[in-house]
Scaffold this motif. Sequence first.
Motif, short mmCIF file in Angstrom:
data_model
loop_
_atom_site.label_atom_id
_atom_site.label_comp_id
_atom_site.label_asym_id
_atom_site.label_seq_id
_atom_site.Cartn_x
_atom_site.Cartn_y
_atom_site.Cartn_z
N MET A 61 0.84 -1.20 0.00
CA MET A 61 0.00 0.00 0.00
C MET A 61 0.87 1.25 0.00
SD MET A 61 -2.55 1.43 2.97
CE MET A 61 -3.88 0.29 2.69
N PRO A 62 0.60 2.20 -0.90
CA PRO A 62 1.33 3.47 -0.86
C PRO A 62 1.10 4.17 0.48
CG PRO A 62 0.22 3.21 -2.95
CD PRO A 62 -0.28 2.11 -2.07
N GLU A 63 2.19 4.60 1.10
CA GLU A 63 2.10 5.24 2.40
C GLU A 63 2.53 6.71 2.28
OE1 GLU A 63 3.98 2.84 5.44
OE2 GLU A 63 3.26 0.99 4.53
N LEU A 64 2.93 7.29 3.40
CA LEU A 64 3.23 8.72 3.47
C LEU A 64 4.24 9.15 2.41
CD1 LEU A 64 2.48 11.14 5.29
CD2 LEU A 64 4.50 10.63 6.64
N GLY A 65 5.33 8.41 2.26
CA GLY A 65 6.37 8.79 1.32
C GLY A 65 5.94 8.68 -0.13
N PHE A 102 -5.02 6.25 -2.38
CA PHE A 102 -4.59 5.16 -3.25
C PHE A 102 -5.11 3.79 -2.84
CE2 PHE A 102 -0.72 7.71 -4.72
CZ PHE A 102 -1.27 7.95 -5.96
N GLY A 103 -5.55 3.62 -1.59
CA GLY A 103 -5.93 2.29 -1.15
C GLY A 103 -4.73 1.35 -1.15
N MET A 104 -4.91 0.13 -1.67
CA MET A 104 -3.83 -0.85 -1.69
C MET A 104 -2.98 -0.77 -2.96
SD MET A 104 -3.70 -2.68 1.08
CE MET A 104 -2.83 -4.15 0.58
N THR A 105 -3.64 -0.56 -4.10
CA THR A 105 -2.91 -0.68 -5.37
C THR A 105 -3.13 0.51 -6.30
OG1 THR A 105 -4.77 -1.92 -6.31
CG2 THR A 105 -2.98 -3.20 -5.31
N GLY A 106 -3.64 1.61 -5.79
CA GLY A 106 -3.85 2.78 -6.63
C GLY A 106 -2.55 3.49 -6.99
N TRP A 107 -2.56 4.20 -8.13
CA TRP A 107 -1.39 4.98 -8.54
C TRP A 107 -1.80 5.90 -9.68
CZ3 TRP A 107 2.43 6.32 -5.84
CH2 TRP A 107 3.57 6.90 -6.38
N ILE A 108 -0.97 6.91 -9.94
CA ILE A 108 -1.19 7.80 -11.07
C ILE A 108 -0.03 7.63 -12.04
CG2 ILE A 108 -1.18 10.21 -11.84
CD1 ILE A 108 -2.91 10.93 -9.51
N PHE A 161 7.93 1.94 -7.73
CA PHE A 161 7.59 0.59 -8.19
C PHE A 161 6.99 -0.16 -7.01
CE2 PHE A 161 11.60 0.05 -6.11
CZ PHE A 161 11.60 -1.24 -5.61
N PRO A 162 6.11 -1.12 -7.25
CA PRO A 162 5.50 -1.88 -6.15
C PRO A 162 6.56 -2.66 -5.37
CG PRO A 162 4.30 -2.21 -8.21
CD PRO A 162 5.59 -1.53 -8.56
N MET A 163 6.61 -2.45 -4.05
CA MET A 163 7.65 -3.09 -3.24
C MET A 163 7.54 -4.60 -3.23
SD MET A 163 9.85 -0.97 -2.25
CE MET A 163 10.73 -2.08 -1.16
N GLU A 164 6.33 -5.15 -3.48
CA GLU A 164 6.21 -6.61 -3.51
C GLU A 164 6.98 -7.22 -4.68
OE1 GLU A 164 2.38 -4.81 -5.20
OE2 GLU A 164 3.72 -4.51 -3.48
N ARG A 165 7.38 -6.37 -5.64
CA ARG A 165 8.19 -6.85 -6.76
C ARG A 165 9.67 -6.56 -6.57
NH1 ARG A 165 4.59 -5.04 -12.07
NH2 ARG A 165 2.58 -5.82 -11.31
N ALA A 202 -3.31 9.43 -15.64
CA ALA A 202 -4.45 8.55 -15.37
C ALA A 202 -4.32 7.93 -13.98
CB ALA A 202 -4.53 7.45 -16.43
N PHE A 203 -5.44 7.88 -13.27
CA PHE A 203 -5.52 7.24 -11.96
C PHE A 203 -5.96 5.80 -12.17
CE2 PHE A 203 -7.27 5.92 -7.98
CZ PHE A 203 -6.65 6.66 -7.00
N THR A 204 -5.14 4.84 -11.74
CA THR A 204 -5.44 3.41 -11.92
C THR A 204 -5.58 2.71 -10.58
OG1 THR A 204 -3.10 2.81 -12.04
CG2 THR A 204 -4.19 3.36 -14.12
N ASP A 205 -6.35 1.64 -10.56
CA ASP A 205 -6.51 0.85 -9.34
C ASP A 205 -7.08 -0.53 -9.67
OD1 ASP A 205 -6.62 0.00 -6.73
OD2 ASP A 205 -8.60 0.87 -6.39
N PRO A 206 -6.24 -1.57 -9.72
CA PRO A 206 -6.71 -2.92 -10.05
C PRO A 206 -7.68 -3.49 -9.03
CG PRO A 206 -4.32 -2.74 -10.30
CD PRO A 206 -4.78 -1.51 -9.59
N ARG A 207 -7.46 -3.22 -7.75
CA ARG A 207 -8.26 -3.87 -6.71
C ARG A 207 -9.47 -3.04 -6.25
NH1 ARG A 207 -4.40 -6.44 -2.18
NH2 ARG A 207 -6.46 -7.15 -1.48
#
Length: 378
Positions: A1-5, A78-84, A95-99, A135-140
């Motif tokens: 999840m995107p946090e403060l930083g 952003f929730g869990m997976t949102g991004w612009i 980049f997603p930290m899980e990757r 564009a604002f995206t969010d898979p979940r």
Amino acid sequence: MPELGEVAHMAHLLTRYAKGKIVTAFSIDTADTIVFPAIVPTAKYVNQTITDVGRHGKYFWFALTTNHSAVDIVLMHFGMTGWISFNTDVDSHFFPMERSVNGKRPETYADPAKAQWPPKYTKFEVSLGNDLKFAFTDPRRLARVRFIDGIEGNIEEEAKKLEPLCRTGTDFSKPDRLSEEQFTEILEKRKVPVKALLLDQAVCTGVGNWMADEILFQARIHPMQRGNTLSPETKSLLYKCLCEVCELTVKLEADSSKFPESWLMTYRWSKRKKSDDRQTTADGYTVDFLTVGGRTSCFVPELQVYTGDDSLALQSPKSKDASKSKQPKEPKKEQESKKKMNEAQKEKRENKRKINEDIKTKDEMIRNGRVTRSRAKR
């Protein structure tokens, strides 16, 4: 999840690439009433100028205005997976930290937005002229986008009076945060694990899972330790680490490649099942995991010592309740011995049942006169 930083990084990108530009088109996915709690006609935002970008905790916004004193804002989470994503190359390290590979961006990582435009899972798209779009995206679909019109005066102060910002707490990366005395008072009143308190967005807005773990690691506090049991010195250290981690995370815009080597964050992304193959810090300390408040927590047992009930401290990541944690297995010989004993007792009970049934059958035959009592005895 995107946090403060990560939110600070996106606010910086919008300020750099979008602020001061005129909106030429604004389209949204009107069918998604989850990401958009309220659907509004976005055509009214066309020809308006993006005049301001702001953030508070995990929320951020951009303001649109014409020549009037009031502004309209697009408030996002952003929730869990949102991004612009932008349709052009921007200076972004995200980049997603899980990757990640041990907390670092892999060389083979490619931004999905580069493969197609608009990107997959786009929720809204803004065109700014000169072929620049974002564009604002969010898979979940756990993100939220709200449209708030007619704000006058200080945008942040006025927005914080409205839902949902009015329910958020202090952003400890900012100067107007709670004082040490105020934070200490909250610690003493709340009899909950410190990790759970740091994740409470009504107290420390913007602090997420990895940031809470980092704060506790720097303060050398076990995630399960209750805030009201900390010494005055430890409470003061916790406040100092909370402010420093939040400030530096925002300053570096969550760029993990620039984090201090002494930070735990870069060592938390490689879980090992075997105890002898676990990740270690730069100083050689073993990194371990447990569950606190339903969230997996990363910590260093040698440095973050729990002073309360050991059964709670030993809670496993997969356990929902410490009292339900598995007991150590018995030696194999003892297991076999118990098994034989159980089988012998079972056979004894079965023999006794058969004898009782035989006696009962003979008594019934005697009562019915079918056999004599002397014959029955035989």
